[in-house]
Design a protein around this motif. Structure first.
Motif, mmCIF file in Angstrom:
data_model
loop_
_atom_site.group_PDB
_atom_site.id
_atom_site.type_symbol
_atom_site.label_atom_id
_atom_site.label_comp_id
_atom_site.label_asym_id
_atom_site.label_seq_id
_atom_site.Cartn_x
_atom_site.Cartn_y
_atom_site.Cartn_z
ATOM 1 N N ASN A 751 -2.270 0.220 -12.391
ATOM 2 C CA ASN A 751 -1.951 1.519 -12.964
ATOM 3 C C ASN A 751 -0.863 2.211 -12.152
ATOM 4 N N GLY A 752 -0.447 3.391 -12.629
ATOM 5 C CA GLY A 752 0.674 4.079 -12.010
ATOM 6 C C GLY A 752 0.417 4.515 -10.581
ATOM 7 N N ILE A 753 -0.814 4.948 -10.272
ATOM 8 C CA ILE A 753 -1.119 5.385 -8.905
ATOM 9 C C ILE A 753 -1.080 4.198 -7.950
ATOM 10 N N GLU A 754 -1.625 3.056 -8.387
ATOM 11 C CA GLU A 754 -1.580 1.861 -7.545
ATOM 12 C C GLU A 754 -0.134 1.399 -7.326
ATOM 13 N N LEU A 755 0.678 1.492 -8.386
ATOM 14 C CA LEU A 755 2.098 1.140 -8.253
ATOM 15 C C LEU A 755 2.793 2.067 -7.256
ATOM 16 N N ALA A 756 2.506 3.371 -7.354
ATOM 17 C CA ALA A 756 3.148 4.326 -6.451
ATOM 18 C C ALA A 756 2.791 4.032 -4.999
ATOM 19 N N LYS A 757 1.516 3.691 -4.737
ATOM 20 C CA LYS A 757 1.103 3.375 -3.369
ATOM 21 C C LYS A 757 1.845 2.134 -2.849
ATOM 22 N N GLU A 758 1.999 1.128 -3.737
ATOM 23 C CA GLU A 758 2.691 -0.088 -3.325
ATOM 24 C C GLU A 758 4.169 0.195 -3.039
ATOM 25 N N ILE A 759 4.790 1.057 -3.866
ATOM 26 C CA ILE A 759 6.201 1.409 -3.633
ATOM 27 C C ILE A 759 6.349 2.132 -2.303
ATOM 28 N N VAL A 760 5.434 3.058 -2.005
ATOM 29 C CA VAL A 760 5.497 3.785 -0.739
ATOM 30 C C VAL A 760 5.329 2.818 0.433
ATOM 31 N N ARG A 761 4.473 1.820 0.256
ATOM 32 C CA ARG A 761 4.299 0.837 1.329
ATOM 33 C C ARG A 761 5.587 0.064 1.579
ATOM 34 N N ARG A 762 6.278 -0.288 0.470
ATOM 35 C CA ARG A 762 7.515 -1.074 0.613
ATOM 36 C C ARG A 762 8.733 -0.198 0.939
ATOM 37 N N ARG A 763 8.821 0.933 0.251
ATOM 38 C CA ARG A 763 9.977 1.815 0.414
ATOM 39 C C ARG A 763 9.483 3.240 0.661
ATOM 40 N N PRO A 764 9.110 3.606 1.881
ATOM 41 C CA PRO A 764 8.554 4.941 2.142
ATOM 42 C C PRO A 764 9.496 6.079 1.758
ATOM 43 N N ASP A 765 10.814 5.827 1.716
ATOM 44 C CA ASP A 765 11.774 6.890 1.430
ATOM 45 C C ASP A 765 12.064 7.031 -0.058
ATOM 46 N N LEU A 766 11.473 6.180 -0.915
ATOM 47 C CA LEU A 766 11.751 6.226 -2.355
ATOM 48 C C LEU A 766 10.713 7.114 -3.043
ATOM 49 N N PRO A 767 11.121 8.277 -3.612
ATOM 50 C CA PRO A 767 10.150 9.181 -4.256
ATOM 51 C C PRO A 767 9.634 8.605 -5.567
ATOM 52 N N VAL A 768 8.385 8.948 -5.903
ATOM 53 C CA VAL A 768 7.745 8.510 -7.141
ATOM 54 C C VAL A 768 7.229 9.729 -7.877
ATOM 55 N N VAL A 769 7.583 9.830 -9.158
ATOM 56 C CA VAL A 769 7.069 10.896 -10.026
ATOM 57 C C VAL A 769 6.177 10.239 -11.067
ATOM 58 N N LEU A 770 4.930 10.753 -11.202
ATOM 59 C CA LEU A 770 3.961 10.210 -12.152
ATOM 60 C C LEU A 770 3.880 11.097 -13.378
ATOM 61 N N ALA A 771 3.576 10.484 -14.538
ATOM 62 C CA ALA A 771 3.392 11.236 -15.782
ATOM 63 C C ALA A 771 2.144 10.735 -16.470
#
Length: 817
Positions: A751-771
Motif C-alpha cells: 500500500n501507499g504507506i508501506e511504499l512511502a516508508k520504503e522510499i524514505v529508507r532508500r531516498r531520505p531526501d525525497l518527499p512523499v505526498v499521500l492521497a
C-alpha cells in the motif's frame, strides 16, 4: 359606639373589634340589617376556637375570629371589614380560583397547601388546611363563603426537621463499620439492615422478611431462640466469638463466621418490647487466629511428647506436597537462579530440574517480560515479598505459558510458587474480543440505519452534478452561465466530500478511547447526519447552551449512542413528527436520587407512539426489540446503556403510550481543556511546477490519467506508475530524476504507506505526498508523518501540497550543504 346584637356578644378581642367597627361605610350596612344567614354564621364563628373566616358579597367583605386573626399576622386588625382581595393580595393568584369556585356554588377542601406570604412584612413559607363552603340566601343564590381552616406551618416544619434527623441517623447507620439491624415484632421482621450487615450474610434479600425466612440456616443454630428470649424477657443478650455457619447464596458453599454481638430490646413509650436492635462485629479472623494458636499449642505439646516421630511425619508430608503439587515450586538464589525445583516444572513447561537449576531465570522469560522480571528478582533479593506477579515462561517446544507467582524471601533464599494461568489469559482475551465484536455490531447497525438517508442525499448531489455537466455541453453557452454551472459542480463535490467524511468518521472502528470534548459541539456537528437519518418529514430541533459542557468519554461511542437513540425515535414516529435534542449541565440525577454530582444531560424527545409500561424495563437488553423481523437487531439501545455505564453515567427513559418518549443520557461533567485556535489556511493562487518531475503512483486508470493531466497543466513533468512495485522500479532507473512522489494509499500488494516508508529508507531526501479517500490502515495507524491529501481534492489543494513538499525538500538539501 359598640353594637349590642346577640350574635355579636362573643369572640374575644376580634369580637370586640367587630362590635366597634363602622359597618355603615361598607356594603353590608349596620349589623342589625344583616341577612339572617350571615348573622348565624358570625355567631358560630365568634363562638369557636378554630380559625374561621366569612367572605360576603361581591366586594368580598372579610369577617373572622381570633383564631384567624393570628394567621393574618401584622395585617390584623386592618383587614377586618376590608376586602379579602386586599388581605391576601400577595397570594391572590392562588386564592382567587378557589374563592371563585365557592362563589360558583362548589365546596372545596384542601390539606397542606403551601403559600409564600408577606403577612409580617417579609416573605415566609406557610402551609394551610381549609375548606371553602358557599353560603346561599333565601332564594338559593350564593352570597358569600364560609371557611374553617387551620395553619399547619409548624407541623410541616417539624415533620421536615424530623425527616432530616431521620436521614442523618440513617446515614450514620449505613456508614457504621459494625453490622446493625432492626427487627420488629414477635416474628423478628427486618425493618433496617446496614450495608455491613448485608455483606455479612452474603447480600441476601432481608427487608420485610422475618429472620426465619431470610436466614433459615441460623434458626437451627439457636439464634432464633435467643431472639425470642430477648423479646419475651426484655433483657439484652451479649455474645463473644459466637460461631455462625451460613450457606453461600451464589455457590452453596458453607461460610463459617465468628461474631461479637448484642441483642438489645427496643421499648415503646409504655415500656413494652416492640423489637430487637442487633449490633456487632465480625471477629472471624481473630477467632480463627486464636483457634489456630490453641491448635498450634496443642500440636506443640504433642510434638514435645513425641518429637522425633512428628518431625519425620511432617517432613514426609512436606516432601509429598513438593512432589505432587500441580504448581511450580522452587527455591530462588539471590543471584537470580533456582537451586531446587519440583516435578511440576517438567509437567507444565517440559524442562527437567537439571536443565533449569543454576540457570538464570531471565533466560527463559518472554522478551517483553524480562525487564519487569528482573525488577522483581531484585526486590526479592532486597527482602520484599511478591504476590500475583505474572510473566511468560518459554516451554521446551518453543511456546510460552503465563504464570502467576507468589514469592517470599526467607533466610537468604526466596521460596516461590507459580500457577499456570495460560487458559485464564486465553479466556480473558476471548471475552475482550467478544466485547469488541459486540461494540462493532452495535456500530454497524447504526451505520446500516444511515444507509438509506445517505443514498438519498448522494442521489440529490449527483443530480446537481449530472444536470450541470449536461448544460455545460450545450453550444453557445454564455460565460456567466458556464461559470455558474462549474461553481455548482464544485460546491456539490464539496458537500459530497463533507457527507462522506461524516459517514467515515462515524463508522470508524477502534477501541474505547476516552477524551475530553464539548458535548454541545459534538451534538451540533452530528445533527446534520441525524437529519439525514430521520428524513425530511421529521423536524429536528437542537438546543445547545452557549456555555460549553465538557465530558471525558469516547466521542465515537457518543456519536453512536446519539444515532441509536435518534433511530429509535424515528421508528416510533413512523417517519413523521418532531425530534428535540437538548444539551444542558445538571447537578445530580433526580430520578435516581443522585444529588450534588455534576453531569451533562443529553435528552432526545420525540412525538412518537411511546413505550408500553411492560416494555420499559427491557428496552436496554441486548437483542430485545419490538420491531418486526428484519427491522432491527435490538442492539441499538443496549449500546447506549453500555456506553453510559462505561463512561460513569446513566441513561433514563420517560414515556407514556401515545405521548412520545424522552431518552436522557447523563455523562459526568469535567473541566474543559483550553484550546489554542488554529489560524485558518488562506487560499493560495495556483503555483506553476516549472518542470518539476513528479512520480505519480495510482492504480486507478481514471484517477491516474486525471492526476497526470492536471499536473501537466500546472507545469509539472510526470511519470505514472500503476503499482508500488512499478514505482520502485522507476526510482531505480534514474535515482535522482524525481523531486517528489505523489501516491495513492489503497493499492493491491504494497500500500501507499508501506511504499512511502520504503522510499524514505532508500531516498531520505525525497518527499512523499499521500492521497486517499479512506483507508483502514490510515484510520488505525495515521499517516506516519507524511503529507496527506484527502480525496476529493481541488487543483488548488494539489498545487499547494506539492509546492510545500518540494520547497521543504530543497530547503533541507541547502541546509545540509
Amino acid at each position: 359606639m359598640p353594637f349590642r346584637e346577640a350574635f355579636l356578644v362573643e369572640g374575644g378581642e376580634t369580637g370586640a373589634l367587630l362590635r366597634s367597627h363602622d359597618w355603615s361605610a361598607t356594603s353590608l350596612g349596620m349589623p342589625g340589617g344583616w341577612p339572617q344567614a350571615l348573622k348565624t354564621l358570625v355567631g358560630v364563628m365568634l363562638g369557636s376556637q378554630q380559625p374561621m373566616l366569612i367572605v360576603w358579597g361581591p366586594d368580598y367583605i372579610t369577617l373572622y375570629n381570633d383564631g384567624y386573626a393570628a394567621m393574618c399576622g401584622a395585617r390584623h386588625p386592618a383587614a377586618l371589614g376590608g376586602s379579602f382581595r386586599d388581605l391576601w393580595h400577595d397570594i391572590w393568584d392562588q386564592v382567587e380560583p378557589i374563592l371563585a369556585r365557592a362563589y360558583a356554588g362548589e365546596a372545596t377542601h384542601m390539606d397542606g397547601i403551601a403559600f409564600i406570604m408577606h403577612r409580617n412584612g417579609y416573605p415566609e413559607e406557610t402551609y394551610f388546611s381549609f375548606g371553602y363552603t358557599p353560603v346561599r340566601d333565601e332564594a338559593g343564590q350564593v352570597v358569600g363563603m364560609f371557611c374553617a381552616c387551620a395553619e399547619t406551618t409548624g407541623r410541616v416544619q417539624a415533620e421536615r426537621r424530623a425527616s432530616a434527623e431521620r436521614e442523618r441517623l440513617e446515614q450514620l447507620f449505613a456508614q457504621a463499620p459494625s453490622f446493625m439491624a432492626v427487627l420488629r415484632g414477635r416474628e423478628h421482621r427486618f425493618e433496617l439492615a446496614n450495608p455491613a450487615y448485608r455483606r455479612l450474610v452474603g447480600d441476601r434479600p432481608l427487608l420485610g422478611r422475618t429472620v426465619a425466612e431470610a436466614l433459615p440456616d441460623a434458626v437451627n443454630q439457636g439464634y432464633l431462640d435467643l431472639l425470642d428470649t430477648v423479646y419475651r424477657s426484655g433483657d439484652a443478650f451479649t455474645a463473644t466469638a459466637s460461631k455462625l455457619t451460613l450457606q453461600g447464596v451464589a455457590d452453596g458453599a458453607e461460610v463459617e463466621l465468628y461474631l461479637d454481638f448484642v441483642y438489645q430490646p427496643i421499648f415503646d413509650d409504655d415500656g413494652a418490647v416492640t423489637g430487637v436492635f442487633v449490633e456487632g462485629v465480625d471477629v472471624t479472623d481473630r477467632a480463627l487466629a486464636e483457634i489456630a494458636l490453641r491448635r498450634n499449642e496443642a500440636e506443640l505439646r504433642f510434638l514435645n511428647a513425641d518429637l522425633e516421630r512428628q518431625v519425620i511425619l511432617r517432613s514426609n508430608e512436606r516432601g509429598l506436597t513438593w512432589l505432587v503439587s500441580p504448581d511450580l515450586l522452587g527455591v530462588l538464589h539471590p543471584d537470580g537462579y533456582f537451586e531446587r525445583l519440583n516435578p511440576a516444572w517438567e509437567v507444565v513447561l517440559g524442562w527437567s530440574e537439571s536443565e533449569i537449576a543454576g540457570r538464570s531465570v531471565l533466560d527463559l522469560i518472554h522478551p517483553d517480560d524480562v525487564e519487569r522480571t528482573a525488577e522483581v528478582v531484585g526486590a526479592l533479593a532486597g527482602g520484599t515479598p511478591v504476590f500475583r506477579f505474572e510473566n511468560r515462561y518459554r516451554t521446551r517446544d518453543g511456546g510460552y505459558r503465563w504464570l502467576s507467582w507468589t514469592a517470599v524471601p526467607e533466610g537468604g533464599r526466596s521460596y516461590c510458587s507459580g500457577r499456570d494461568i495460560t487458559e485464564e489469559k486465553a479466556r480473558e482475551a476471548a471475552l475482550a474480543q467478544a466485547q469488541e465484536a459486540l461494540r462493532q455490531a452495535q456500530k454497524m447497525e447504526a451505520v446500516g440505519q444511515l444507509t438509506g438517508g445517505v443514498a438519498h442525499d448522494f442521489n440529490n448531489l449527483l443530480t446537481v452534478i449530472k444536470s450541470s455537466t449536461d448544460l455545460l455541453k450545450r453550444p453557445g453557452l454564455a460565460e456567466d452561465r458556464r461559470r455558474r454551472y462549474v461553481d455548482a459542480i464544485s460546491d456539490t463535490v464539496a458537500r459530497a466530500a463533507k457527507l462522506t467524511g461524516q459517514l467515515l468518521a462515524f463508522a470508524r472502528r477502534q477501541a474505547l478511547k476516552p477524551e475530553t470534548f464539548n458535548v454541545g459541539a459534538g451534538v451540533a456537528a452530528i445533527s446534520e447526519m441525524v437529519g439525514t437519518l430521520t428524513g425530511a418529514r421529521i423536524a429536528i430541533v437542537v438546543e445547545v447552551p452557549e456555555t460549553p459542557c465538557y465530558v471525558h468519554a469516547d466521542p465515537s461511542q457518543f456519536d453512536t449512542a446519539l444515532v441509536n437513540m435518534a433511530v429509535n425515535a424515528r421508528d416510533t414516529m413512523e417517519g413523521e413528527g418532531r425530534l428535540t435534542i437538548r444539551v444542558g449541565a445538571v447537578s445530580g440525577i433526580p430520578p435516581l436520587d443522585i444529588r450534588g454530582d455534576a453531569f451533562v444531560a443529553v435528552s432526545l424527545t420525540d412525538t412518537g407512539s411511546g413505550i408500553a409500561a411492560g416494555d420499559l424495563h427491557r428496552i436496554f437488553e441486548p437483542f430485545y426489540t419490538t420491531k418486526g423481523v428484519g427491522q432491527g437487531t435490538g442492539l441499538g439501545l443496549s449500546q447506549v446503556f453500555g456506553f453510559a455505564k462505561q463512561s460513569g453515567g446513566e441513561v433514563l427513559v420517560e414515556s407514556e403510550p401515545g405521548r412520545g418518549s424522552t431518552f436522557t443520557l447523563y455523562l459526568p461533567r469535567v473541566s474543559g481543556l483550553s484550546e489554542t485556535a488554529r489560524p485558518l489556511e488562506e487560499a493560495e493562487p495556483l503555483t506553476e511546477g516549472h518542470g518539476t518531475c513528479v512520480l505519480v503512483v495510482e492504480d486507478n486508470p481514471e484517477v491516474g490519467r486525471f492526476a497526470t493531466q492536471t499536473l501537466a497543466e500546472l507545469g509539472y513533468h510526470t511519470v505514472w506508475a500503476t503499482s508500488a512495485a512499478d514505482a520502485l522500479r522507476q526510482l531505480e532507473k534514474i535515482p535522482f530524476r524525481f523531486e517528489v512522489v505523489f501516491s495513492d494509499i489503497v493499492m493491491p500488494g504494497m500500500n501507499g504507506i508501506e511504499l512511502a516508508k520504503e522510499i524514505v529508507r532508500r531516498r531520505p531526501d525525497l518527499p512523499v505526498v499521500l492521497a486517499s479517500g479512506y483507508s483502514h490502515v490510515l484510520a488505525e495507524e495515521g499517516a506516519h508523518g507524511f503529507e496527506l491529501l484527502h480525496k476529493p481534492y481541488s487543483v488548488e489543494q494539489l498545487s499547494r501540497v506539492l509546492r510545500k513538499a518540494v520547497a521543504g525538500s530543497r530547503r533541507g538539501r541547502r541546509d545540509r550543504l
